[in-house]
Design a protein around this motif. Structure first.
Motif, short mmCIF file in Angstrom:
data_model
loop_
_atom_site.label_atom_id
_atom_site.label_comp_id
_atom_site.label_asym_id
_atom_site.label_seq_id
_atom_site.Cartn_x
_atom_site.Cartn_y
_atom_site.Cartn_z
N GLY A 28 14.01 24.43 17.67
CA GLY A 28 13.90 24.80 16.25
C GLY A 28 13.40 26.22 16.08
O GLY A 28 12.89 26.84 17.02
N ALA A 29 13.52 26.73 14.86
CA ALA A 29 13.15 28.12 14.56
C ALA A 29 11.68 28.41 14.81
O ALA A 29 11.30 29.54 15.10
N PRO A 51 7.61 32.93 17.38
CA PRO A 51 8.63 31.88 17.30
C PRO A 51 10.05 32.44 17.41
O PRO A 51 10.27 33.63 17.22
N LEU A 52 10.97 31.54 17.71
CA LEU A 52 12.38 31.95 17.87
C LEU A 52 12.93 32.65 16.63
O LEU A 52 13.76 33.56 16.74
N LYS A 53 12.48 32.24 15.44
CA LYS A 53 13.04 32.85 14.22
C LYS A 53 12.74 34.34 14.12
O LYS A 53 13.39 35.07 13.37
N ALA A 54 11.72 34.81 14.90
CA ALA A 54 11.40 36.25 14.89
C ALA A 54 12.58 37.09 15.37
O ALA A 54 12.71 38.26 15.00
N ILE A 55 13.46 36.50 16.20
CA ILE A 55 14.61 37.25 16.73
C ILE A 55 15.49 37.76 15.59
O ILE A 55 16.05 38.86 15.66
N VAL A 56 15.59 37.00 14.50
CA VAL A 56 16.38 37.44 13.35
C VAL A 56 15.78 38.71 12.75
O VAL A 56 16.48 39.67 12.42
N ALA A 57 14.43 38.72 12.65
CA ALA A 57 13.74 39.91 12.13
C ALA A 57 13.88 41.08 13.10
O ALA A 57 14.08 42.23 12.68
N PHE A 58 13.81 40.80 14.41
CA PHE A 58 13.98 41.87 15.41
C PHE A 58 15.35 42.53 15.26
O PHE A 58 15.50 43.75 15.34
N GLN A 59 16.37 41.69 15.05
CA GLN A 59 17.73 42.22 14.88
C GLN A 59 17.82 43.08 13.62
O GLN A 59 18.49 44.12 13.62
N GLY A 60 17.14 42.65 12.55
CA GLY A 60 17.13 43.43 11.32
C GLY A 60 16.58 44.83 11.56
O GLY A 60 17.13 45.83 11.07
#
Length: 390
Positions: A28-29, A51-60
């Motif tokens: 999960g995220a 958490p894994l959901k941080a990767i979305v922010a890293f990509q941003g």
């Protein structure tokens, strides 16, 4: 897997004991994928899970601020032991399918120029400390890499205006300042990939997905022109992934806000300027002085390679502004040079902000990632003042 096993093991010796077959598990995220420690610029470091959901922010960040394009050869000079290095030198680019560059060796002018030329680096990012050391190499650095870089980004500490000017004048390249923390990733940037006004000395605008505000001591939002604490409005920041430190209660969460511990000021156009770590801000004769402005003015003098500015306890003024200065080899540490530096700063800043004391040193205390540890110098001065009273 078998979970965490305690004890001393050799990774390569242990590896053959484990099966190479495993069933992928959908996570999960909120599941952690990195365990980090804060940098310890102002005190003991604390553990936190990313958490894994941080990767979305890293990509941003990679897309909007670093403007990472498929055709770029990208190099993040930061050590992967530092959050900026592991987040944006490894995780961010790899998650976008982009190759990364690593140099395992001490940071020098020669090695940096060699890597940029050998791998035709076009998109470079690193810390102001690294850039100041490169600029100290002057013409040799400029000659070696002029025309090679498309854009440059800086993180870890505020970027001195002198560095911005030097990159524009000598390399013909734009260098932008980016602000973040181990706890946040990068949240306040002059974005290479987005159009917005850029002011020298401003950290820029909130990264998409973050609402950044300036709070007073009562945690009320402040209008433009008033220094206060930089905070994240967590209710309106879908990209903000930090949920707290591991096993430690924190005062950083107040209601819906995360308090960064950094003093900033909102500008009329919505951009935000950095004043300093709250612990680093100097109170002298009733004025609040951000050390960064004084350091930036000092670095503009040709003699100065690096500077750190702290408040020294003073019965009359609460604190007086004291500068620790590293000078280049062509200059000698004399009382005359100290006076010249004092006048140099005084002409550029308000009269109360110039350093009344200057101490020449061979180096400055830093974290392994190259960030100034002003608190070590400040504690030194406090100890001296206490010893003098005793």
């Amino acid at each position: 897997g078998e979970g965490i096993v305690r004890g001393d093991y050799s990774f390569w010796a242990e590896l053959p004991n484990y099966s190479s077959h495993c069933e992928p598990v959908l996570l999960g995220a909120e599941e952690p994928f990195l365990l980090m420690f804060t940098s310890g610029t102002t005190g003991p470091s604390k553990a936190l899970s990313v958490p894994l959901k941080a990767i979305v922010a890293f990509q941003g960040y990679m897309r909007d601020a670093v403007d990472l394009r498929p055709e770029d050869a990208f190099w993040n000079v930061a050590d992967p032991g530092w959050a900026y290095g592991i987040y944006f030198g490894v995780t961010g680019p790899l998650s976008m399918g982009h190759p990364i560059t690593f140099y395992d060796g001490p940071f020098t002018l020669e090695s940096t120029c060699r890597v940029i030329n050998k791998y035709s680096i076009t998109n470079l990012t690193g810390s102001p400390t690294a850039y100041r050391l490169l600029i100290a190499g002057g013409e040799q650095f400029a000659r070696s890499i002029k025309g090679k870089l498309r854009i440059v980004s800086s993180a870890g500490e505020p970027l001195n205006p002198e560095v911005i000017r030097w990159f524009a004048d000598n390399l013909g390249v734009t260098i932008h300042d980016h602000y973040g923390q181990t706890e946040l990733g990068m949240v306040l940037c002059n974005h290479h990939g987005l159009a917005h006004p850029v002011h020298v000395g401003s950290a820029g605008f909130a990264s998409p997905g973050h609402r950044i505000v300036v709070l007073d001591d009562n945690h009320q939002e402040l209008p433009a022109g008033h220094p206060g604490i930089l905070a994240i409005d967590r209710e309106q920041s879908p990209m903000c992934w930090f949920a707290g430190y591991d096993g430690v209660k924190t005062k950083a969460f107040v209601g819906k806000y995360y308090l960064s511990g950094d003093t900033v000021e909102l500008n009329p156009d919505g951009s935000i300027s950095f004043v300093g770590r709250s612990d680093d801000v100097i109170t002298t004769s009733g004025y609040r002085v951000g050390p960064f402005d004084v350091e930036s003015a000092l670095v503009e003098h040709p003699a100065v390679v690096e500077a750190a500015v702290v408040g020294k306890p003073c019965p009359e003024r609460t604190e007086l502004v004291k500068a620790f200065v590293v000078i280049s080899e062509q200059y000698r540490a004399t009382p005359e040079l100290a006076e010249e530096l004092r006048l140099h700063v005084r002409q550029r800043l308000a009269a109360h902000a110039y350093p009344r004391e200057i101490e020449f040193v061979s180096d400055l205390p830093k974290t392994p990632s190259g960030k100034l540890q002003r608190f070590i110098l400040r504690n030194q001065e406090i100890a001296k003042a206490q010893a003098a009273v005793a």
